[in-house]
Enzyme design. Sequence first.
Site, PDB file in Angstrom:
ATOM      1  N   SER A 140      38.300  30.107  67.855  1.00  0.00           N
ATOM      2  CA  SER A 140      36.875  30.208  68.185  1.00  0.00           C
ATOM      3  C   SER A 140      36.084  28.960  67.800  1.00  0.00           C
ATOM      4  O   SER A 140      34.997  28.737  68.320  1.00  0.00           O
ATOM      5  CB  SER A 140      36.252  31.439  67.511  1.00  0.00           C
ATOM      6  OG  SER A 140      36.198  31.287  66.110  1.00  0.00           O
ATOM      7  N   LYS A 177      32.033  30.182  61.190  1.00  0.00           N
ATOM      8  CA  LYS A 177      31.090  30.068  62.314  1.00  0.00           C
ATOM      9  C   LYS A 177      30.016  29.045  61.971  1.00  0.00           C
ATOM     10  O   LYS A 177      29.824  28.676  60.809  1.00  0.00           O
ATOM     11  CB  LYS A 177      30.415  31.420  62.592  1.00  0.00           C
ATOM     12  CG  LYS A 177      31.347  32.531  63.034  1.00  0.00           C
ATOM     13  CD  LYS A 177      31.950  32.279  64.403  1.00  0.00           C
ATOM     14  CE  LYS A 177      32.888  33.408  64.815  1.00  0.00           C
ATOM     15  NZ  LYS A 177      33.592  33.101  66.067  1.00  0.00           N
TER      16      LYS A 177
END
Length: 202
Positions: free
Chosen positions: A122, A158
């Site tokens: 990701s 993230k």
Amino acid sequence: MKALHPKQAELLEILKANISDPLTMEELADRLNLSAKSVVFHHIKQLEKKGYLKRNPANPRDYIILKDPEKNVIYLKMYGMAKCGPEGTLLDGTPTRIVPVDPSMIYFPACKGFMVEAKGDSMQTLIAPHDWLIVEQNHSPKNKDVVVCVNNGEVMVKRFTKDGENVILQSENPQYNPIIADRDSFHVEGIVRSIIKRSVSC
């Protein structure tokens, strides 16, 4: 850095050798041929005072070697990104390994450092699976910082963005949608400060 008493140098070597499975005060006293645990505790406090060691106040058997007098390295604990419980934190888990790191790679107090091994895609192309991340334990990131965090029990890496009252967790890979952090369960473990690439794509 101050010189070490011979017993302190011996103690530091024992602590390094057993960092993944720390010994009790009784076991340390036995290894050092000392009759009293209080003497061991004194030498541990001296190692802390001289800047060789940092202990977790809540758990004396949880410590970080800040400086190796024979090698110019520090030791950081690496944690896996396993799912945490509802109140869980990544740092409550058992380190997967202890990694020697050149001090020049650390731009913050070493006692606040830890590492994680990235998983998933990701955060590509910034972070690839199996890259090693050097992280500063810090719960107050700035906008656009890359963070190691826990959301609904899931540990993730993230990019942190604050949007009004909401925290948005963004991936670098456009195939992944942004995540609105859960206000009750979300917390930041630390800010990614360095990335050690473990493979090279051609």
